[in-house]
Design an enzyme around this catalytic site. Structure first.
Site, PDB file in Angstrom:
ATOM      1  N   GLY A 176      36.534  34.155  31.104  1.00  0.00           N
ATOM      2  CA  GLY A 176      36.566  34.431  32.990  1.00  0.00           C
ATOM      3  C   GLY A 176      35.640  33.736  33.787  1.00  0.00           C
ATOM      4  O   GLY A 176      34.685  33.690  33.222  1.00  0.00           O
ATOM      5  N   GLN A 177      35.878  33.602  34.993  1.00  0.00           N
ATOM      6  CA  GLN A 177      34.945  32.958  35.624  1.00  0.00           C
ATOM      7  C   GLN A 177      33.968  33.538  36.170  1.00  0.00           C
ATOM      8  O   GLN A 177      32.589  32.960  35.931  1.00  0.00           O
ATOM      9  CB  GLN A 177      35.333  32.909  36.875  1.00  0.00           C
ATOM     10  CG  GLN A 177      36.704  31.053  36.416  1.00  0.00           C
ATOM     11  CD  GLN A 177      36.850  30.934  38.590  1.00  0.00           C
ATOM     12  OE1 GLN A 177      36.693  29.357  38.443  1.00  0.00           O
ATOM     13  NE2 GLN A 177      37.642  31.343  38.775  1.00  0.00           N
ATOM     14  N   ALA A 179      40.098  40.631  34.292  1.00  0.00           N
ATOM     15  CA  ALA A 179      41.086  41.759  34.934  1.00  0.00           C
ATOM     16  C   ALA A 179      42.916  40.764  33.526  1.00  0.00           C
ATOM     17  O   ALA A 179      42.641  39.667  33.278  1.00  0.00           O
ATOM     18  CB  ALA A 179      41.317  41.150  36.002  1.00  0.00           C
ATOM     19  N   TYR A 209      35.756  45.340  39.133  1.00  0.00           N
ATOM     20  CA  TYR A 209      35.954  44.033  40.381  1.00  0.00           C
ATOM     21  C   TYR A 209      37.293  44.339  40.875  1.00  0.00           C
ATOM     22  O   TYR A 209      37.797  44.239  39.703  1.00  0.00           O
ATOM     23  CB  TYR A 209      35.481  42.617  39.866  1.00  0.00           C
ATOM     24  CG  TYR A 209      33.945  42.660  39.808  1.00  0.00           C
ATOM     25  CD1 TYR A 209      33.085  41.946  40.506  1.00  0.00           C
ATOM     26  CD2 TYR A 209      33.083  42.747  37.886  1.00  0.00           C
ATOM     27  CE1 TYR A 209      31.358  42.315  40.571  1.00  0.00           C
ATOM     28  CE2 TYR A 209      32.333  43.132  37.900  1.00  0.00           C
ATOM     29  CZ  TYR A 209      31.361  42.763  39.635  1.00  0.00           C
ATOM     30  OH  TYR A 209      29.684  42.620  39.374  1.00  0.00           O
ATOM     31  N   ASP A 241      41.079  41.817  46.956  1.00  0.00           N
ATOM     32  CA  ASP A 241      41.773  41.983  48.223  1.00  0.00           C
ATOM     33  C   ASP A 241      43.247  42.024  48.425  1.00  0.00           C
ATOM     34  O   ASP A 241      43.657  42.628  49.639  1.00  0.00           O
ATOM     35  CB  ASP A 241      41.527  40.174  48.575  1.00  0.00           C
ATOM     36  CG  ASP A 241      42.222  39.351  48.729  1.00  0.00           C
ATOM     37  OD1 ASP A 241      41.263  39.230  46.943  1.00  0.00           O
ATOM     38  OD2 ASP A 241      42.542  38.904  48.577  1.00  0.00           O
ATOM     39  N   TYR A 300      50.837  43.102  41.094  1.00  0.00           N
ATOM     40  CA  TYR A 300      49.245  42.646  40.267  1.00  0.00           C
ATOM     41  C   TYR A 300      48.253  43.034  41.508  1.00  0.00           C
ATOM     42  O   TYR A 300      47.292  43.905  41.000  1.00  0.00           O
ATOM     43  CB  TYR A 300      49.096  40.997  40.924  1.00  0.00           C
ATOM     44  CG  TYR A 300      47.420  40.728  41.170  1.00  0.00           C
ATOM     45  CD1 TYR A 300      46.787  41.157  39.173  1.00  0.00           C
ATOM     46  CD2 TYR A 300      47.085  40.095  41.991  1.00  0.00           C
ATOM     47  CE1 TYR A 300      45.217  40.687  39.444  1.00  0.00           C
ATOM     48  CE2 TYR A 300      45.580  40.284  42.127  1.00  0.00           C
ATOM     49  CZ  TYR A 300      44.476  40.429  41.266  1.00  0.00           C
ATOM     50  OH  TYR A 300      43.375  40.242  41.601  1.00  0.00           O
ATOM     51  N   LYS A 350      45.905  46.899  40.209  1.00  0.00           N
ATOM     52  CA  LYS A 350      44.442  46.277  40.644  1.00  0.00           C
ATOM     53  C   LYS A 350      44.623  48.151  41.416  1.00  0.00           C
ATOM     54  O   LYS A 350      43.152  48.214  41.855  1.00  0.00           O
ATOM     55  CB  LYS A 350      44.097  45.023  41.483  1.00  0.00           C
ATOM     56  CG  LYS A 350      43.841  44.338  40.712  1.00  0.00           C
ATOM     57  CD  LYS A 350      43.794  44.810  39.367  1.00  0.00           C
ATOM     58  CE  LYS A 350      41.655  43.515  39.839  1.00  0.00           C
ATOM     59  NZ  LYS A 350      40.161  44.197  39.002  1.00  0.00           N
ATOM     60  N   TRP A 376      38.957  35.220  47.053  1.00  0.00           N
ATOM     61  CA  TRP A 376      39.310  33.613  46.623  1.00  0.00           C
ATOM     62  C   TRP A 376      38.013  32.948  45.602  1.00  0.00           C
ATOM     63  O   TRP A 376      36.834  32.367  45.893  1.00  0.00           O
ATOM     64  CB  TRP A 376      39.317  33.080  47.720  1.00  0.00           C
ATOM     65  CG  TRP A 376      39.879  33.396  48.827  1.00  0.00           C
ATOM     66  CD1 TRP A 376      41.143  34.483  48.407  1.00  0.00           C
ATOM     67  CD2 TRP A 376      40.578  32.926  49.951  1.00  0.00           C
ATOM     68  NE1 TRP A 376      41.990  34.201  49.274  1.00  0.00           N
ATOM     69  CE2 TRP A 376      41.891  33.016  50.161  1.00  0.00           C
ATOM     70  CE3 TRP A 376      39.858  31.625  50.839  1.00  0.00           C
ATOM     71  CZ2 TRP A 376      42.098  32.410  51.530  1.00  0.00           C
ATOM     72  CZ3 TRP A 376      40.293  30.614  51.894  1.00  0.00           C
ATOM     73  CH2 TRP A 376      41.682  31.507  52.229  1.00  0.00           C
TER      74      TRP A 376
END
Length: 321
Positions: free
Chosen positions: A10-11, A63, A102, A105, A128, A132, A160
């Protein structure tokens, strides 16, 4: 020290690989795992991996993030976003490890007119966000029920995120090459967060100058750059930076049309206000920066525009948008 990083594909996971490599932690053993190495919906797979790697630091950058698809894949979203963090927390309290997890928001409903504090009540809108939020609560409950002075955790909420992978900025730049006009939502507020920035700040939080684990107060922290914006303003800014960097785009910022979210309906609801107050991590970073490398504090103080501009310029330079 053993470090276990979930979500390597992932990023954020890719950002951790880059940052940890740059820091040259040769004395530490670092294990990067993705879905192919460990299915986070499989409790036994997680337990077996923990038993094999014996991590002192667990970084859960993985996630289930398919916001709209989560409305149909409820069980899978909860397995990855709630059950898996609980297992990681159970290991941490048993073995005296540090857990970095992690969150998002999306645990808030977005109705507050000012920035959300860590202490504000969770009230997620969709599956979602609910999954979380359940993951946050699971970690807190495990640590509260099994206190271990050697164990600690940080739940870092962010918003974001963009980095090496698909994201809003890349989508905008791709569309900017194809279209002469574009409609973008202008009444949802938040803060773009660079994945490398977030990885660097996270490591500054948990590792000292000798790359050893430092003690910190366990709990919730908001980790986002300074400032705020909207999707519309982010799109305009990204396109202008790309043009200034020499990108061949059909779209110009003045041809980006601001629209309300009601004109772009999606299967899952989004919070209208994703602004996060960062006072808790501000205090910790201020304490960490005293008598140490001031660059960490300077990086923490960056506005969202600086890393976005660097990111867009890099995409244009390497033709990766």
């Amino acid at each position: 020290m053993n470090i276990l990083v979930f979500g390597k594909d992932g990023q954020l996971g890719k950002a951790f690989q880059s940052v940890l490599t740059d820091q040259k932690l040769g004395e530490h053993r670092i294990h990067y795992v993705g879905r192919a190495q460990c299915d986070l919906s499989n409790a036994d797979a997680i337990t077996n991996l923990l038993r094999e790697t014996k991590p002192n630091l667990i970084i859960n950058a993985a996630a289930y993030t398919a916001v709209d698809q989560a409305e149909q894949e409820i069980d899978l979203a909860y397995a990855i976003n709630a059950n898996a963090p609980a297992i990681l927390a159970q290991y941490a309290v048993k073995e005296g490890a540090t857990l970095l997890h992690y969150s998002t928001d999306y645990v808030f409903d977005g109705t507050k007119t000012t920035a959300y504090f860590e202490s504000d009540a969770r009230n997620p809108l969709g599956v979602y966000g609910k999954s979380k939020a359940a993951g946050e609560e699971a970690i807190e409950k495990v640590f509260a029920a099994h206190p271990n002075p050697q164990a600690q955790f940080a739940i870092l909420r962010t918003s974001w995120v963009y980095g090496d992978g698909g994201n809003f900025i890349r989508t905008i730049l791709r569309l900017a090459r194809e279209r002469e006009s574009l409609k973008v939502i202008a009444n949802q507020y938040g803060v773009p967060t660079s994945a490398p920035w977030l990885a660097s700040i996270s490591l500054a939080m948990v590792l000292d100058e000798n790359h050893q684990l430092r003690s910190f107060p366990s709990g919730l922290y908001h980790a986002i750059p300074q400032g705020e914006t909207t999707w519309y303003e982010l799109a305009c800014f990204s396109v202008q930076v790309a043009l200034d960097a020499g990108a061949d785009l059909k779209l110009r910022p003045d041809r980006i049309i601001a629209i309300p979210a009601s004109e772009y309906p999606l299967p899952a609801p989004r919070p209208m206000n994703s602004r996060l107050a960062r006072s808790a991590l501000d205090a910790l970073m201020n304490q960490i920066s005293k008598g140490s490398d001031v660059t960490k504090w300077q990086q923490w103080q960056q506005s969202w525009q600086e890393p976005v501009a660097d990111y867009v310029q890099d995409l244009v330079l390497h033709k990766r948008s």
